[in-house]
Design an enzyme around this catalytic site. Sequence first.
Site, mmCIF file in Angstrom:
data_model
loop_
_atom_site.group_PDB
_atom_site.id
_atom_site.type_symbol
_atom_site.label_atom_id
_atom_site.label_comp_id
_atom_site.label_asym_id
_atom_site.label_seq_id
_atom_site.Cartn_x
_atom_site.Cartn_y
_atom_site.Cartn_z
ATOM 1 N N LYS A 12 0.860 -1.187 0.000
ATOM 2 C CA LYS A 12 0.000 0.000 0.000
ATOM 3 C C LYS A 12 0.892 1.232 0.000
ATOM 4 C CE LYS A 12 -4.023 1.934 2.468
ATOM 5 N NZ LYS A 12 -4.866 1.804 3.669
ATOM 6 N N SER A 19 -9.679 1.836 2.512
ATOM 7 C CA SER A 19 -8.766 2.607 1.676
ATOM 8 C C SER A 19 -7.693 1.754 0.999
ATOM 9 C CB SER A 19 -8.075 3.675 2.529
ATOM 10 O OG SER A 19 -7.245 3.079 3.501
ATOM 11 N N SER A 43 -9.998 -0.361 6.771
ATOM 12 C CA SER A 43 -9.421 -0.168 5.442
ATOM 13 C C SER A 43 -8.793 -1.404 4.815
ATOM 14 C CB SER A 43 -8.366 0.941 5.487
ATOM 15 O OG SER A 43 -9.002 2.185 5.523
#
Lengths: 536, 461
Positions: free
Chosen positions: B49, B126, B150
């Site tokens: 990420k 996210s 997330s």
Amino acid sequence: MIGRRAYGTRLAGQKFKLLPEYKLRCGLEIHTQLCTANKLFSASTNSPFAAADKPNYHTSYFDVSLPGTQPLFNHEVLLLATKLSIALNCDVNLNSQFDRKHYFYGDQPLGYQITQHYSPFASNGFLRLRSIFDDIDQDSKIIEIQQLQIEQDTGKSVYKEQDSKSLIDFNRSNVPLIEMVTRPDFTDLKQIRSFLKKYQNLVRHLGVSTGDLETGAMRVDVNISVNDYARVELKNLPNTSSIFNAIKFEYQRHVDIIRNGDAEETLTHSQTRGWNGSSTVKLRSKETTIDYRYMPDPELPRITLAEDFVPGVSQLMPELPDQVLERLMSAPYSLSLKDAKILTINSNSHDQLYTQHQLQQFYLDTFKMYQQQAGESFNHKLPTNWIIHELLGNMNKLEIYLEKVVEILPPEEFSNLLMFIHEGKVSKASAKLLLFHILNSFKESNFKSTSSLDLSSLIKEFELDAIEVVPQEDLRQICQGIIDDLGDDNMIKGIISGKKKNSLKYLVGQGMRLSQGRIKPHLFESTFKDILGVKW
Amino acid sequence: MSIKAALKRLSRLPSAQERFNIFTSISLNVNNELETSSGPLKGLLFGIKDNIVTKDMPTTCGSKILLDYKSPFDATVVDLLKKAGAVAVGKTNLDEFGMGSGGVHSHFGPTFNPLYKDGNFIAGGSSSGSAAAVAADVVDFSLGTDTGGSVRLPAAYTSILGFKPSYGRISRHGVVAYAQSLDTVGIMSKDLNVLQRVFRVLDKYDPKDPTSLNNSLRSEASKHLVHRNTLKIGVPMEMNQDVVPFEIRQALLKVIESLMAAGHEILPVSLPSVKNALPIYYTLAPAEAVSNLARYDGIRYGYRDEKQDIEDGTLFVPTRRNFGSEVQNRIVLGNYNLCSGSFKNNYIKAQKLRVELINQFDDVFRLPNILTGNEGNPNGVDMLLSLASMSLPISVQDYKSKDMRNPLHSYINDIFTMPMSLAGLPTLTIPAGNNMKGIGVQLSGQYGSDQSILNAARTLV
């Protein structure tokens, strides 16, 4: 602008005086850099001043707030903070926490300062000022300490006006600070001056900070109010003179406002003002005040101390300066306050040939040995005069560090020298020559002459030993020579008649000088009396 | 994993990237690294990420403000994985700074859900790119971060496994903070074995992270594991709302049925404070976020406005204008909660309610909580089962227009994942089943019982 100028001229022309009907109240906020090896939340070297010519040299990723970095608390800070808290009679908080204080500035890389707002490290202390030590008008004055908090220093902005740029040096970023806040207990300038001196000496004495104002290791903000109107916070006061000039200026400004009947309008909201060298100027007022949006730091653990931590540190505390002064001023040392302070009150650390701790230790060790050797007949003034006055004088003249001096003249040897003087084996004048000679030749040998010092043979070698027996004829010749060289019949007549008895001492002094003190003064006195036929 | 298999995965990358917008940057060294890799994770490909810093690829956090930012150091998690032989394929797209649940709030545009070949559906956020990379079979596993859901929500939306370990288990050193008291590195994969192997590599104390779980608490936690073949599993009643679409509730029932068939005991439990989770989260997280985002002034790194630093007497306005709209919303919200007038009423109150919620979890579990010191409830449950989301993935267009009408709409998406974030509990999102695309259930355990959760999941996968 006109008003400001008016204050300026008045201050320059008149001596500053507090007026009894306008009561001054001040509080201090002092930021002190701690001299830890590393920074507060990173492993970078803590040396912002020494690295001033190498900007951004001592910076870790955290110090410049790179994304993904985290603060790691430097536990070294705890010992120093606790020592200072104990010395200031504070209650140490066994469970304090770090909070974030938010405001934007170019030299504040996180966008907030990590400080202690909601639960500071220590609180409710005091420092006592006393007229005997601290030159205040009251016998004693207690200044209460509201709190001590541990926090980060910011970076440093350097403004280049010609190309309208500011440069930022992060060497200072994340250096540990203690912010100390007093209650508004100061009622005159002497108290403030003596508190600052005392606090500065205290941090030096405890080894907590260099305490230097000129390097920014110690920075002072002043809260001031007059007749309990709203307080003004004075900031940006880089040295002692700006601190006091700003207070004087601000006091006068308040007095004028109150006198003009404008206080209700002008002095109801607190304000922050800076010092521009000649007047205070408004930085912030109620309308532009910053909401710092304090928030507990979400990733730093609370500082939890074991129950026995503070008592443990108390055991490690050195004797505090006031106690040291008291001890040195009482028997057997019986020093004057001035001399005791020379041994106790730390001055600026960089341009001195000794630390107070070294000098005091040298004095105490020498004193002890001399006292043992001299027994009951010891003279407490001898070590004082010869260390504080003669030795320090020579060290300054020759620029020799005390740590070098003790290589050639350790306390036992210095005590031997004192004993020669004590027993009258060398005159003071000879001893002075001898001391200078020893230090000077040690320096000239580049501090390498390690052969042990033999005072007796040195004294013989230079014929400095006191002459116990002088042939009467030699003595008469010397004295007659002095009278002839003087060529002052009036004085001689005065001596003979007894009208100018003191002038005889002058003649004796000349004899002492001529013999470099090796001939005892009473021999000169009797010989002069004999030659001149003095009857008195 | 053989190099051949890895190269086959890699070959899917270009088309997947083009179709789903998964990566913000792609490594050019994958082939070389595959050849030289060795260690327990040898030959495994992974996505990172893009809010986790890396030395050899930029770290943008999906934000214009960090465009082209390159970190001089690797995050601890990246370091550990490289040393274990795993090979990073690229940095994955995300909602800017981790703020969002749809994966649409990125400077690089939305990531699309690989489960839906027709139409552009959200992957959830996210950690949108990390989930999509796994779902599109480009990587064996991904690293995500989970602050309020997330990792778990996009895992549910893309029908993969998403594991949020106990807070403090995996190092955050090098993870760009959104809200540190909640931020947790998570692992996403389709393969429970891979996920467990990766967790074993990452589950280590890190002295560089002040919130890392220390070794004595780790060994304390290892004493409190669930050693049972049949489990007592609680289903929180407050997390089974009528507003949840029927098909999603059906999915949960099916999972419950299969668990009961396997001999596990299922019983309803009550956690009344769960209803406070959303307001607690949206008080604390934006407050921490606004603080953490204060460093982005453009002076030392990242984007800086070319012309000026000050506007209307306020520093850094022109630069900070380049935060995306959702980040700006949360900055306003966070500042509101921190300002001196409301701090006590909001922030302090939220902290108190958070403790209350944790205590309620502690009352429900049989195991003790090694952090709070709360004793376990002898009649308590071993684990909790709940839904991971209250809706199915929708199209990016629908998501954006709903958001436009009401910015709070997307905040509700995380309602089932937030309680575990606030309590720091280990939670695994598991796909609800073959015919239930985009639906996941969460298996949660007492703080520190990560291993028990992963072991128990074997029955469900």
